[in-house]
Design a protein around this motif. Structure first.
Motif, PDB file in Angstrom:
ATOM      1  N   ASP A  87       0.837  -1.207   0.000  1.00 30.61           N
ATOM      2  CA  ASP A  87       0.000   0.000   0.000  1.00 30.61           C
ATOM      3  C   ASP A  87       0.866   1.249   0.000  1.00 30.61           C
ATOM      4  N   ASN A  88       1.751   1.355  -0.974  1.00 33.52           N
ATOM      5  CA  ASN A  88       2.698   2.457  -0.976  1.00 33.52           C
ATOM      6  C   ASN A  88       2.030   3.820  -1.097  1.00 33.52           C
ATOM      7  N   ASP A  89       0.812   3.908  -1.648  1.00 32.34           N
ATOM      8  CA  ASP A  89       0.114   5.195  -1.672  1.00 32.34           C
ATOM      9  C   ASP A  89      -0.248   5.646  -0.260  1.00 32.34           C
ATOM     10  N   VAL A  90      -0.632   4.712   0.571  1.00 34.04           N
ATOM     11  CA  VAL A  90      -0.995   5.021   1.955  1.00 34.04           C
ATOM     12  C   VAL A  90       0.248   5.313   2.788  1.00 34.04           C
ATOM     13  N   MET A  91       1.354   4.683   2.444  1.00 34.98           N
ATOM     14  CA  MET A  91       2.588   4.819   3.222  1.00 34.98           C
ATOM     15  C   MET A  91       3.406   6.039   2.841  1.00 34.98           C
ATOM     16  N   LEU A  92       2.960   6.844   1.878  1.00 35.67           N
ATOM     17  CA  LEU A  92       3.757   7.981   1.419  1.00 35.67           C
ATOM     18  C   LEU A  92       4.013   8.993   2.532  1.00 35.67           C
ATOM     19  N   ILE A  93       2.967   9.440   3.211  1.00 33.08           N
ATOM     20  CA  ILE A  93       3.133  10.469   4.248  1.00 33.08           C
ATOM     21  C   ILE A  93       3.897   9.930   5.457  1.00 33.08           C
ATOM     22  N   PRO A  94       3.565   8.746   6.004  1.00 37.77           N
ATOM     23  CA  PRO A  94       4.377   8.233   7.115  1.00 37.77           C
ATOM     24  C   PRO A  94       5.825   7.961   6.721  1.00 37.77           C
ATOM     25  N   ALA A  95       6.053   7.521   5.484  1.00 36.95           N
ATOM     26  CA  ALA A  95       7.426   7.272   5.040  1.00 36.95           C
ATOM     27  C   ALA A  95       8.215   8.569   5.009  1.00 36.95           C
ATOM     28  N   ILE A  96       7.608   9.634   4.514  1.00 37.59           N
ATOM     29  CA  ILE A  96       8.290  10.929   4.471  1.00 37.59           C
ATOM     30  C   ILE A  96       8.507  11.463   5.878  1.00 37.59           C
ATOM     31  N   ALA A  97       7.502  11.327   6.751  1.00 39.06           N
ATOM     32  CA  ALA A  97       7.624  11.828   8.126  1.00 39.06           C
ATOM     33  C   ALA A  97       8.719  11.088   8.894  1.00 39.06           C
ATOM     34  N   LEU A  98       8.746   9.770   8.773  1.00 39.86           N
ATOM     35  CA  LEU A  98       9.769   9.004   9.490  1.00 39.86           C
ATOM     36  C   LEU A  98      11.151   9.251   8.889  1.00 39.86           C
ATOM     37  N   GLY A  99      11.219   9.347   7.569  1.00 41.19           N
ATOM     38  CA  GLY A  99      12.501   9.642   6.925  1.00 41.19           C
ATOM     39  C   GLY A  99      13.057  10.986   7.355  1.00 41.19           C
TER      40      GLY A  99
END
Length: 121
Positions: A87-99
């Protein structure tokens, strides 16, 4: 020699109990202090890039916007690792925030190390 060993062993216990008695703003300031000024500036830039990308993508009616790539690359490599998850569309914002958070902590650590120079803590 035993007296100095027991005194140094007792110091971390006193520090850990003192940390639990500190107020919430002081604990928050200690955790935010991990990022340092440079890390906080980086977090701000990443937040602005994320908001910009979301606004540009929402305003684009052709569904061909590549604006999401900019904050993703700004927070690489952590955000790229998390983007591979399902679900990479859903994970975009958390991935950017954690990165951004991981990178800001690394930037803060590097800044403290460079400021300290050759002196030990």
């Amino acid at each position: 020699m035993t007296g100095t060993d027991s005194a140094s062993d007792a110091a971390p216990d006193a520090a850990s109990t003192g940390d639990s008695r500190r107020s919430v703003p002081r604990r928050l300031r200690a955790h935010v202090g991990l990022f340092g000024v440079a890390g906080l500036v980086y977090l701000g830039v990443c937040a602005v890039l994320l908001v910009w990308a979301l606004v540009v993508t929402a305003a684009d009616s052709s569904d061909e916007s590549m604006a999401g790539v900019i904050p993703l690359l700004a927070t690489a490599p952590t955000s790229l690792v998390l983007l591979v998850l399902p679900d990479n569309d859903v994970m975009l914002i958390p991935a950017i925030a954690l990165g951004a958070t991981v990178n800001a902590a690394i930037i803060g650590w590097c800044a403290r190390t460079l400021r300290r120079g050759g002196r030990p803590d």
